[in-house]
Design a protein around this motif. Structure first.
Motif, PDB file in Angstrom:
ATOM      1  N   SER A 106       3.631  -7.080  -7.806  1.00  0.00           N
ATOM      2  CA  SER A 106       4.568  -6.651  -8.597  1.00  0.00           C
ATOM      3  C   SER A 106       4.065  -5.084  -8.920  1.00  0.00           C
ATOM      4  O   SER A 106       4.726  -4.472  -9.442  1.00  0.00           O
ATOM      5  CB  SER A 106       5.171  -7.524  -9.641  1.00  0.00           C
ATOM      6  OG  SER A 106       5.418  -8.203  -9.037  1.00  0.00           O
ATOM      7  N   ALA A 107       2.688  -4.810  -9.350  1.00  0.00           N
ATOM      8  CA  ALA A 107       1.908  -4.347  -9.512  1.00  0.00           C
ATOM      9  C   ALA A 107       2.316  -2.909  -8.940  1.00  0.00           C
ATOM     10  O   ALA A 107       2.076  -1.319  -9.019  1.00  0.00           O
ATOM     11  CB  ALA A 107       0.162  -4.352 -10.101  1.00  0.00           C
ATOM     12  N   ILE A 108       1.864  -3.281  -7.460  1.00  0.00           N
ATOM     13  CA  ILE A 108       1.869  -2.074  -6.603  1.00  0.00           C
ATOM     14  C   ILE A 108       2.952  -1.107  -6.940  1.00  0.00           C
ATOM     15  O   ILE A 108       2.877   0.221  -6.229  1.00  0.00           O
ATOM     16  CB  ILE A 108       1.116  -2.910  -5.095  1.00  0.00           C
ATOM     17  CG1 ILE A 108      -0.826  -3.254  -5.590  1.00  0.00           C
ATOM     18  CG2 ILE A 108       1.038  -1.993  -4.180  1.00  0.00           C
ATOM     19  CD1 ILE A 108      -0.774  -4.097  -4.557  1.00  0.00           C
ATOM     20  N   MET A 109       3.908  -2.353  -6.551  1.00  0.00           N
ATOM     21  CA  MET A 109       4.896  -1.572  -6.586  1.00  0.00           C
ATOM     22  C   MET A 109       5.981  -0.441  -6.910  1.00  0.00           C
ATOM     23  O   MET A 109       6.397   0.670  -6.777  1.00  0.00           O
ATOM     24  CB  MET A 109       6.260  -2.474  -6.241  1.00  0.00           C
ATOM     25  CG  MET A 109       5.711  -4.337  -4.999  1.00  0.00           C
ATOM     26  SD  MET A 109       6.734  -2.566  -3.331  1.00  0.00           S
ATOM     27  CE  MET A 109       8.968  -3.392  -3.722  1.00  0.00           C
ATOM     28  N   ASN A 110       5.191  -0.443  -8.659  1.00  0.00           N
ATOM     29  CA  ASN A 110       5.579   0.723  -9.371  1.00  0.00           C
ATOM     30  C   ASN A 110       4.585   1.451  -9.737  1.00  0.00           C
ATOM     31  O   ASN A 110       4.004   2.495  -9.897  1.00  0.00           O
ATOM     32  CB  ASN A 110       5.342   0.277 -10.360  1.00  0.00           C
ATOM     33  CG  ASN A 110       6.633  -0.633 -10.817  1.00  0.00           C
ATOM     34  OD1 ASN A 110       7.937  -0.718 -10.870  1.00  0.00           O
ATOM     35  ND2 ASN A 110       6.015  -2.639 -10.727  1.00  0.00           N
TER      36      ASN A 110
ATOM     37  N   GLY B 111      11.557   7.257   5.755  1.00  0.00           N
ATOM     38  CA  GLY B 111      13.544   7.766   5.585  1.00  0.00           C
ATOM     39  C   GLY B 111      13.028   8.814   6.856  1.00  0.00           C
ATOM     40  O   GLY B 111      13.929  10.215   5.534  1.00  0.00           O
ATOM     41  N   ASN B 112      12.119   9.327   7.023  1.00  0.00           N
ATOM     42  CA  ASN B 112      12.086  11.127   7.919  1.00  0.00           C
ATOM     43  C   ASN B 112      11.722  10.205   9.275  1.00  0.00           C
ATOM     44  O   ASN B 112      11.633   8.967   9.732  1.00  0.00           O
ATOM     45  CB  ASN B 112      10.750  10.948   8.393  1.00  0.00           C
ATOM     46  CG  ASN B 112      10.829  12.283   6.488  1.00  0.00           C
ATOM     47  OD1 ASN B 112      11.612  12.622   5.807  1.00  0.00           O
ATOM     48  ND2 ASN B 112       9.629  11.838   5.329  1.00  0.00           N
ATOM     49  N   LEU B 113      12.324  11.086   9.661  1.00  0.00           N
ATOM     50  CA  LEU B 113      13.047  10.375  11.351  1.00  0.00           C
ATOM     51  C   LEU B 113      11.708  11.962  12.164  1.00  0.00           C
ATOM     52  O   LEU B 113      11.896  12.784  11.957  1.00  0.00           O
ATOM     53  CB  LEU B 113      13.644  10.538  12.064  1.00  0.00           C
ATOM     54  CG  LEU B 113      14.219  10.631  14.125  1.00  0.00           C
ATOM     55  CD1 LEU B 113      13.241   9.199  14.265  1.00  0.00           C
ATOM     56  CD2 LEU B 113      15.858  10.398  14.642  1.00  0.00           C
TER      57      LEU B 113
ATOM     58  N   THR C 149       9.483   2.925  -0.482  1.00  0.00           N
ATOM     59  CA  THR C 149       8.708   3.271   1.152  1.00  0.00           C
ATOM     60  C   THR C 149       9.471   2.313   1.661  1.00  0.00           C
ATOM     61  O   THR C 149       8.866   0.889   1.322  1.00  0.00           O
ATOM     62  CB  THR C 149       7.489   3.607   0.758  1.00  0.00           C
ATOM     63  OG1 THR C 149       6.180   2.566   0.263  1.00  0.00           O
ATOM     64  CG2 THR C 149       6.890   4.444  -0.293  1.00  0.00           C
ATOM     65  N   ASP C 150       8.418   2.510   3.091  1.00  0.00           N
ATOM     66  CA  ASP C 150       9.019   1.448   4.120  1.00  0.00           C
ATOM     67  C   ASP C 150       7.784   0.054   3.416  1.00  0.00           C
ATOM     68  O   ASP C 150       8.256  -1.411   3.555  1.00  0.00           O
ATOM     69  CB  ASP C 150       8.425   2.107   5.655  1.00  0.00           C
ATOM     70  CG  ASP C 150       9.087   2.261   5.762  1.00  0.00           C
ATOM     71  OD1 ASP C 150      10.869   2.855   5.109  1.00  0.00           O
ATOM     72  OD2 ASP C 150       9.172   3.940   7.160  1.00  0.00           O
ATOM     73  N   ASP C 151       6.769   0.612   3.030  1.00  0.00           N
ATOM     74  CA  ASP C 151       5.541  -0.783   3.161  1.00  0.00           C
ATOM     75  C   ASP C 151       6.511  -1.280   1.498  1.00  0.00           C
ATOM     76  O   ASP C 151       5.873  -2.464   1.906  1.00  0.00           O
ATOM     77  CB  ASP C 151       4.660  -0.067   2.343  1.00  0.00           C
ATOM     78  CG  ASP C 151       2.893   0.521   3.984  1.00  0.00           C
ATOM     79  OD1 ASP C 151       3.679   0.006   5.329  1.00  0.00           O
ATOM     80  OD2 ASP C 151       2.394   0.953   3.566  1.00  0.00           O
ATOM     81  N   GLY C 152       6.878  -0.864   1.124  1.00  0.00           N
ATOM     82  CA  GLY C 152       7.441  -1.563  -0.393  1.00  0.00           C
ATOM     83  C   GLY C 152       8.670  -2.337  -0.064  1.00  0.00           C
ATOM     84  O   GLY C 152       8.689  -3.799  -0.940  1.00  0.00           O
ATOM     85  N   LYS C 153       9.629  -1.408   0.842  1.00  0.00           N
ATOM     86  CA  LYS C 153      10.348  -3.095   0.965  1.00  0.00           C
ATOM     87  C   LYS C 153       9.427  -4.028   2.121  1.00  0.00           C
ATOM     88  O   LYS C 153      10.027  -5.597   1.568  1.00  0.00           O
ATOM     89  CB  LYS C 153      11.221  -2.330   2.534  1.00  0.00           C
ATOM     90  CG  LYS C 153      11.826  -1.093   2.018  1.00  0.00           C
ATOM     91  CD  LYS C 153      13.549  -0.656   2.606  1.00  0.00           C
ATOM     92  CE  LYS C 153      13.752   0.670   2.231  1.00  0.00           C
ATOM     93  NZ  LYS C 153      12.953   1.497   1.798  1.00  0.00           N
ATOM     94  N   LYS C 154       8.192  -3.890   2.627  1.00  0.00           N
ATOM     95  CA  LYS C 154       7.733  -5.223   3.252  1.00  0.00           C
ATOM     96  C   LYS C 154       7.483  -5.978   1.754  1.00  0.00           C
ATOM     97  O   LYS C 154       7.040  -6.745   1.636  1.00  0.00           O
ATOM     98  CB  LYS C 154       6.378  -4.753   4.554  1.00  0.00           C
ATOM     99  CG  LYS C 154       7.285  -4.158   5.491  1.00  0.00           C
ATOM    100  CD  LYS C 154       6.145  -3.707   6.016  1.00  0.00           C
ATOM    101  CE  LYS C 154       6.988  -2.855   7.379  1.00  0.00           C
ATOM    102  NZ  LYS C 154       5.499  -2.440   8.430  1.00  0.00           N
ATOM    103  N   ILE C 155       6.108  -5.444   0.799  1.00  0.00           N
ATOM    104  CA  ILE C 155       6.200  -5.739   0.018  1.00  0.00           C
ATOM    105  C   ILE C 155       6.669  -6.605  -1.113  1.00  0.00           C
ATOM    106  O   ILE C 155       6.788  -8.179  -0.869  1.00  0.00           O
ATOM    107  CB  ILE C 155       5.330  -5.149  -0.842  1.00  0.00           C
ATOM    108  CG1 ILE C 155       3.956  -4.530  -0.547  1.00  0.00           C
ATOM    109  CG2 ILE C 155       4.951  -5.528  -2.129  1.00  0.00           C
ATOM    110  CD1 ILE C 155       3.471  -3.532  -0.987  1.00  0.00           C
ATOM    111  N   GLN C 156       8.483  -6.004  -1.257  1.00  0.00           N
ATOM    112  CA  GLN C 156       9.304  -7.155  -1.682  1.00  0.00           C
ATOM    113  C   GLN C 156       9.955  -8.037  -1.402  1.00  0.00           C
ATOM    114  O   GLN C 156       9.402  -9.130  -1.806  1.00  0.00           O
ATOM    115  CB  GLN C 156      10.290  -5.997  -1.854  1.00  0.00           C
ATOM    116  CG  GLN C 156      11.801  -6.275  -3.255  1.00  0.00           C
ATOM    117  CD  GLN C 156      10.881  -7.145  -3.897  1.00  0.00           C
ATOM    118  OE1 GLN C 156      10.624  -6.127  -4.607  1.00  0.00           O
ATOM    119  NE2 GLN C 156      11.582  -7.791  -4.867  1.00  0.00           N
TER     120      GLN C 156
END
Length: 631
Positions: A30-34, A390-392, A600-607
């Protein structure tokens, strides 16, 4: 809860067997997410330009210089900041130079180490302590960790401890510690490196560049047409091999082949000197491999009518008596009529000696352990495209029709367009490389990706024959896919982003492949900022064409910045005069709120992982799964 979900929860419980271990992990994640997102660094179309690439990689497109200016503003002069940055970019070389000049002593080392530690602390602020430790060079990790996180106390115990560590370092291995700190600073300055295609050809050190990339802690590659050509050659595609060899001879980069990968051109050279005795050895080898290339490409086209590339079959149209050939319905004067290995009845058939040359080259490519290692790296860390935060990212184009819709191609018994086309191309390329029994049609497809006007990596009609054998430049024009007209249009870019599963309201396309001719007024920003072309002519051979020495892109927690680079002089001048690449920064997009890991993409996985852990916490607390007792 389903049986499968409960099974997953029990497996998760094995990793977090106690209530406290589970709670700690939830708190930590939860801390990493911020935390702010890490910096992403985008580069494209490097084309073997090792020194400039190495410098941009070392200075992180100016990120380190910018950090140094902010951290030491008012305390260090521009000259002192330049000296420190050069040391960080090239620590071994700069230390050696300073030592020869008798410019280093105990006090210099002490001051420099303190400055480097301060810069490292600043750069580490957006990462967890655990991630920073993982980025530290192993030999000095414990010491660096202690020095970076030492806190002053009432009795100055930490200060004395800190000073004693530094004094011991200065006595034992000051140079080694400077080098380790420089490496850490560069790793912290950029969290992820994206190479948007074309590492190979034109420059003479692609092999050295890949060696650098292999050592990079976090890198991905979006394959370019020149990359796929070398990858096809490493798979054993004769047509790809002929193109690679021809490019190396044409651009005088045989050192990459012969010294870098141990591919001998001796049999080709001996054959060429015998067939074309009036030409210089280099010109003879170029002509010999060029004829072989067109024969092999003709065979590929004839084997694969689905490619619809019959207009590239030119050898059989040569009128030897009148000295002309046919290209797209028009006859052009040919500038060379001496083709002793060309059979007029079967122009695409190799002679017996040509077959021996091709067999020898194929075996050399397949048996080059270094080339196979490098191509394995490209497959394991790369792909046809990438979606990231969010980038292709893709190198070439999304093939389109004249009306602006997605082009449909018929390959492998399927009708393919858009994302499905990219995914199939990616899958087939991997199957070709990792399959021990090489399929001829698969090998042919690697050449198709290099050269077809409908290939996502090429997107233009290559006029290699015309450029080689006629002086009439009307025949040289290489028509591009309609994509290159439509990608200025915001609606088209939104359509592409949606096709690849990204939100067009927030996403961007990062593109390479086509040099932006700034000298002619072209701009890298297309479709009102939706698409960015970052091929600015990194390779020295393109500097006159583009007017600059390349673009790079920086995406950090504050937004997107495009960096325009001027030509790099040399490492020697950088070391001697602390010269940096002159770069101009243009803000593409600024976020009012900083982009955090949660975005971020990693954030979605962490969530998603946090939600699983919270589910396990609930099961622990209600007794459905019993946690182990604390030891």
């Amino acid at each position: 809860m389903t049986d499968n979900n409960m099974k997953y929860m029990r497996l998760l419980a094995e990793k977090y067997p106690t209530l406290s271990s589970l709670e700690r992990e939830i708190i930590n994640l939860s801390a990493i997410m911020n935390l702010p997102k890490g910096t992403e660094h985008f580069m494209s179309d490097i084309h073997g330009e090792y020194e400039a690439f190495c410098h941009i990689l070392n200075n992180c497109s100016g990120v380190i210089r910018e950090k140094a200016e902010r951290v030491f503003r008012g305390r260090l002069s521009d000259k002192e900041q330049g000296e420190l940055c050069t040391l960080i970019y090239y620590p071994k070389e700069k230390l050696s130079l300073l030592d020869k000049e008798n410019a280093v002593n105990h006090e210099w080392y002490r001051t420099t180490l303190e400055q480097m530690l301060e810069l490292a602390r600043d750069l580490s602020s957006k990462y967890t302590r655990s991630k920073v430790r993982k980025a530290m060079p192993k030999d000095f990790a414990y010491i660096i960790d202690e020095l970076m996180h030492a806190q002053p106390d009432e009795d100055d115990n930490q200060v004395r401890y800190h000073n004693q560590i530094l004094e011991t370092i200065l006595r034992i291995d000051a140079d080694g510690f400077v080098i380790a700190l420089a490496e850490l600073i560069k790793r912290l300055a950029v969290d992820r490196l994206h190479i948007v295609g074309d590492i190979f050809d034109r420059g003479d050190a692609a092999d050295k560049i890949i060696e650098l990339l292999i050592q990079h802690p976090c890198v991905d590659i979006e394959w370019g047409n020149h990359d796929i050509l070398w990858m096809g050659a490493a798979c054993g595609s004769d047509a790809c091999i002929a193109n690679v060899v021809r490019n190396c001879i044409k651009y005088r980069t045989m050192a990459t082949l012969e010294n870098g990968y141990g591919v001998s051109l001796r049999k080709l050279t001996l054959f060429a000197e015998k067939v074309y005795p009036d030409l210089s050895p280099m010109d003879a080898a170029l002509k010999a491999i060029t004829v072989i290339q067109f024969k092999l490409e003709g065979q590929v086209i004839l084997r694969n009518p689905d490619y619809n590339m019959n207009d590239r079959l030119i050898l059989h149209t040569i009128d030897h008596e009148n000295g002309t050939f046919l290209s797209e319905g028009e006859r052009y004067a040919i500038n060379d009529t001496f083709f002793p290995t060309l059979d007029k009845e079967e122009p695409y058939r190799l002679t017996a000696e040509e077959k021996k040359v091709v067999t020898d080259l194929r075996q050399a490519f397949l048996n080059s352990s270094r080339l196979q290692k490098h191509v394995t790296f490209l497959f394991e860390n790369g792909g046809m495209y990438r979606r990231c935060n969010g980038n292709l990212l893709y190198h070439g184009c999304v093939p389109m029709t004249e009306s602006g819709s997605l082009e449909t191609v018929y390959l492998f018994g399927e009708q393919l367009s858009g994302k499905a086309y990219f995914d199939t191309a990616d899958e087939v390329a991997r199957l070709v490389f990792f399959d021990t029994e090489k399929n001829l049609l698969g090998l042919d497809f690697m050449w198709y990706l290099w050269s077809s006007p409908l290939s996502p990596l090429c997107g233009r009609k290559l006029k290699t024959f015309e450029r080689a054998f006629t002086d009439d430049q009307r025949a040289w024009h290489e028509e591009k896919n309609p994509y290159y007209r439509y990608y200025y249009d915001e609606f088209t870019c939104d359509k592409i982003l949606s096709e690849f599963g990204l939100d067009p309201d927030f996403a961007h396309i990062i593109n390479g492949h086509t040099p932006v001719r700034t000298v002619k007024g072209e701009l890298p920003i297309r479709a009102d900022g939706k698409l960015l072309v970052i091929d600015g002519g990194f390779c020295e051979k393109y500097h006159d064409t583009t007017g600059i020495a390349g673009y790079t892109l920086i995406y950090n927690s504050h937004g997107l910045r495009l960096k325009t680079h001027r030509p790099f002089s040399s490492v020697e001048e950088a070391l001697q005069d602390n010269q940096d690449i002159v770069s101009e920064s243009e803000i593409i997009e600024t976020r009012t709120d900083r982009v955090m890991v949660a975005d971020t993409d990693d954030g979605k996985k962490i969530q998603a992982h946090i939600e699983d852990l919270q589910q396990l916490l609930y099961l622990y607390r209600c007794g459905t799964i019993l946690p182990k007792k604390e030891s």
